[in-house]
Write a protein that holds these residues in place. Structure first.
Motif, mmCIF file in Angstrom:
data_model
loop_
_atom_site.group_PDB
_atom_site.id
_atom_site.type_symbol
_atom_site.label_atom_id
_atom_site.label_comp_id
_atom_site.label_asym_id
_atom_site.label_seq_id
_atom_site.Cartn_x
_atom_site.Cartn_y
_atom_site.Cartn_z
ATOM 1 N N VAL A 3 0.969 -1.163 -0.212
ATOM 2 C CA VAL A 3 -0.273 -0.385 -0.385
ATOM 3 C C VAL A 3 0.942 0.944 -0.018
ATOM 4 O O VAL A 3 2.064 1.228 0.590
ATOM 5 N N LEU A 4 0.191 1.876 -0.842
ATOM 6 C CA LEU A 4 0.914 3.257 -0.677
ATOM 7 C C LEU A 4 0.384 4.648 -0.210
ATOM 8 O O LEU A 4 -0.457 4.511 0.115
ATOM 9 N N LEU A 5 1.236 5.120 0.581
ATOM 10 C CA LEU A 5 0.668 6.539 1.889
ATOM 11 C C LEU A 5 0.910 7.674 0.935
ATOM 12 O O LEU A 5 2.140 7.950 1.075
ATOM 13 N N TYR A 19 1.439 5.229 10.749
ATOM 14 C CA TYR A 19 0.654 4.781 9.866
ATOM 15 C C TYR A 19 0.780 3.701 9.207
ATOM 16 O O TYR A 19 0.490 2.621 8.902
ATOM 17 N N ILE A 20 2.383 3.631 9.047
ATOM 18 C CA ILE A 20 3.240 2.253 8.517
ATOM 19 C C ILE A 20 3.104 1.279 9.163
ATOM 20 O O ILE A 20 2.509 -0.285 9.212
ATOM 21 N N GLN A 21 3.210 1.510 11.300
ATOM 22 C CA GLN A 21 3.317 0.151 12.176
ATOM 23 C C GLN A 21 1.590 -0.015 12.338
ATOM 24 O O GLN A 21 1.776 -1.033 12.220
ATOM 25 N N GLU A 22 0.395 0.626 12.033
ATOM 26 C CA GLU A 22 -0.084 0.019 11.518
ATOM 27 C C GLU A 22 -0.942 -0.169 11.083
ATOM 28 O O GLU A 22 -1.555 -1.655 11.178
ATOM 29 N N LEU A 23 -0.169 -0.125 9.890
ATOM 30 C CA LEU A 23 -0.883 -0.823 8.382
ATOM 31 C C LEU A 23 -0.524 -2.343 8.424
ATOM 32 O O LEU A 23 -0.698 -3.563 8.055
ATOM 33 N N GLY A 24 1.422 -2.350 9.076
ATOM 34 C CA GLY A 24 1.780 -3.903 9.410
ATOM 35 C C GLY A 24 1.479 -4.657 10.205
ATOM 36 O O GLY A 24 1.554 -5.543 9.760
ATOM 37 N N ALA A 30 3.753 -1.381 3.817
ATOM 38 C CA ALA A 30 3.509 0.267 3.272
ATOM 39 C C ALA A 30 4.604 0.863 2.988
ATOM 40 O O ALA A 30 5.751 0.801 3.771
ATOM 41 N N ALA A 31 4.517 2.237 2.144
ATOM 42 C CA ALA A 31 5.912 3.047 1.705
ATOM 43 C C ALA A 31 5.208 4.511 1.853
ATOM 44 O O ALA A 31 3.459 4.651 1.377
ATOM 45 N N LEU A 32 6.163 5.485 2.232
ATOM 46 C CA LEU A 32 5.886 6.362 2.228
ATOM 47 C C LEU A 32 6.008 7.596 1.174
ATOM 48 O O LEU A 32 7.111 7.425 0.696
#
Length: 262
Positions: A3-5, A19-24, A30-32
């Protein structure tokens, strides 16, 4: 699942991005990619206004950047001393309205007590403010960005709540945005989901995403951090698969999971 943020990372040195933590936790990779760059302006004028709390009923902060502008205002020793010795106490007798937890936590860092953080967006915050403020009183001071939406000012004006806006930062496209998106799509492929975090993010990113994803764009589930961003996406013809109930990592992760039928 990738997923891309489309957002800035959390401030460096303050731990991993939430956000990276929660999606993990949901098994997402996830990438920002930072979308926006900011230039702070009118800081001396802002400090002069902060120096006269008696002229205002309170403050409104609808973005972390506006609070960062306040921090920069107070960065000089003499100004910081004036804030600590008297101004902070005077402002604390008034309301400091905010949108979202990130903005609320920054407001707490400058010594103020935020109100309305659970409203989640400017429209809800406007209703919250109208229920608490008296019409035709002194104005609320509203430090904001150059691309601010008119939702909150319009609602307050309709209810007779006076507002004094001051642009304290200007927003532009991040200089490395196009290159970062190009590298992401060439190295990572097409993500399962892309989340936009602001209407201006939609404006700056969409053409690049269309270019680098090509015909595969229809495979992507697009998510919005809030209703204003969702509106901007719909206006550009992007199908919105989910809008976070509140602008939090938990609500976004849950929304993306549901959109992807996981």
């Amino acid at each position: 699942m990738k997923v891309l943020l489309l957002k800035d990372p959390k401030d460096r040195g303050s731990g991993p991005d939430p956000y990276i933590q929660e999606l993990g936790l949901y098994g997402f990779e996830a990438a920002l990619i930072p979308v926006l760059s900011f230039e702070f302006v009118s800081l001396q004028t802002f400090f002069e206004k902060l120096s006269h709390p008696d002229h205002y009923e309170g403050l409104i902060f609808t973005s972390p950047r506006a609070v960062e502008a306040a921090k920069l205002c107070l960065g000089e020793n003499s100004k910081n001393e004036a804030w600590r010795n008297s101004l902070k106490e005077k402002w604390n007798t008034k309301s400091a309205y905010v949108v979202g937890k990130a903005t609320a936590s920054l407001v707490e860092e400058i010594g103020l007590a935020p109100q309305g953080e659970k409203c989640g967006n400017a429209e809800k915050l406007a209703g919250y403010i109208c229920a608490r403020e008296t019409p035709n009183s002194s104005p609320l001071l509203f430090p904001c960005g150059s691309l601010k939406r008119e939702v909150l000012p319009t609602i307050l004006k309709e209810k007779g709540i006076s507002l004094e806006s001051l642009t304290v930062y200007q927003t532009a496209q991040h200089p490395s945005l196009q290159e970062s998106l190009k590298n992401y799509f060439s190295q990572q492929g097409i993500p399962a989901s892309i989340t936009f975090f602001s209407p201006s993010g939609v404006r700056f990113c969409l053409q690049h995403i269309q270019k680098f994803s090509g015909d595969l764009i229809n495979q992507i589930k697009f998510a919005a951090i809030g209703p204003a961003t969702a509106e901007a996406m719909e206006a550009e013809g992007i199908p919105v698969s989910c809008t976070a109930e509140n602008p939090t990592p938990q609500d976004l992760a849950a929304g993306i999971k549901k959109a992807l039928h996981l």
